[in-house]
Write an enzyme that holds these catalytic residues in place. Structure first.
Site, PDB file in Angstrom:
ATOM      1  N   SER A   1      25.040  -9.528  10.458  1.00 40.82           N
ATOM      2  CA  SER A   1      24.969 -10.786  11.177  1.00 40.82           C
ATOM      3  C   SER A   1      25.670 -11.957  10.738  1.00 40.82           C
ATOM      4  CB  SER A   1      23.423 -11.247  11.496  1.00 40.82           C
ATOM      5  OG  SER A   1      22.427 -10.265  12.071  1.00 40.82           O
TER       6      SER A   1
ATOM      7  N   HIS B   1      21.874  -3.324  14.297  1.00 43.67           N
ATOM      8  CA  HIS B   1      20.126  -3.455  14.589  1.00 43.67           C
ATOM      9  C   HIS B   1      19.959  -2.557  15.732  1.00 43.67           C
ATOM     10  CE1 HIS B   1      20.743  -7.577  13.170  1.00 43.67           C
ATOM     11  NE2 HIS B   1      20.054  -7.090  12.106  1.00 43.67           N
TER      12      HIS B   1
ATOM     13  N   LYS C   1      15.400 -21.880   6.648  1.00 36.68           N
ATOM     14  CA  LYS C   1      16.436 -21.275   7.110  1.00 36.68           C
ATOM     15  C   LYS C   1      17.214 -21.922   8.115  1.00 36.68           C
ATOM     16  CE  LYS C   1      18.384 -16.585   7.375  1.00 36.68           C
ATOM     17  NZ  LYS C   1      17.883 -14.882   7.128  1.00 36.68           N
TER      18      LYS C   1
ATOM     19  N   ARG D   1      22.979   0.139   5.270  1.00 37.58           N
ATOM     20  CA  ARG D   1      24.394   0.146   5.449  1.00 37.58           C
ATOM     21  C   ARG D   1      25.300   0.787   4.337  1.00 37.58           C
ATOM     22  NH1 ARG D   1      25.330  -6.086   6.981  1.00 37.58           N
ATOM     23  NH2 ARG D   1      23.743  -5.758   5.043  1.00 37.58           N
TER      24      ARG D   1
END
Length: 151
Positions: free
Chosen positions: A127, A17, A41, A90
């Site tokens: 993450s 990030h 979440k 990615r």
């Protein structure tokens, strides 16, 4: 002024990030790091902790603003005057996922999504990997900026 919104949960902020944001400020007049709030979440870090991680990481970068938001990203872009959504890629799976979202966003609003490839040295970091390392008492500091520290 060209503004880009970099949305995410940033649970936590990773070196990937960080790299995308640092490169984004070379392309845009302002990069708005938008921490999405999703009550469904379960986060490892509180909204306040995630905000502090990002604020501390970019304390010396005036072109980076940190905000929180709920709802559709395109609606929030309109509210803050962002013409672009900034996203990092990615791998091919990220591309397919992000491509679908970018197409949907273009149907909902006149907003362009700009993709940056992550650097080779950070392309494997996510993450969820960082959270797993933390949960298992591993050395997570190799994957996050110095501002991210578990208490």
């Amino acid at each position: 002024m060209k503004k880009a919104l970099f949305p995410g949960s940033f649970d936590p902020l990773t070196l990937g990030h960080y790299d995308i944001i640092k490169r984004g400020v070379t392309l845009f007049d302002e990069v708005i790091v938008a921490i999405g709030v999703n009550s469904d979440k379960k986060y490892m870090f509180s909204l306040e902790e995630r905000t502090a991680f990002i604020e501390n990481a970019f304390a010396d970068e005036p072109k980076v603003k940190i905000v929180t938001y709920k709802g559709l990203t395109v609606d929030f872009c309109k509210n803050v005057g962002a013409e672009f959504i900034l996203r990092g890629l990615r791998n091919p799976a990220d591309f397919e996922f992000e491509k679908a979202i970018a197409h949907a966003n273009r149907r909902l609003a006149t907003i362009e999504t700009v993709f940056l490839l992550t650097s080779a040295r950070t392309s494997f970091i996510s993450s969820s990997i960082v959270r797993d390392v933390i949960k298992n008492n591993g050395d997570y500091t190799k994957f996050v900026p110095d501002s991210v520290r578990v208490k």
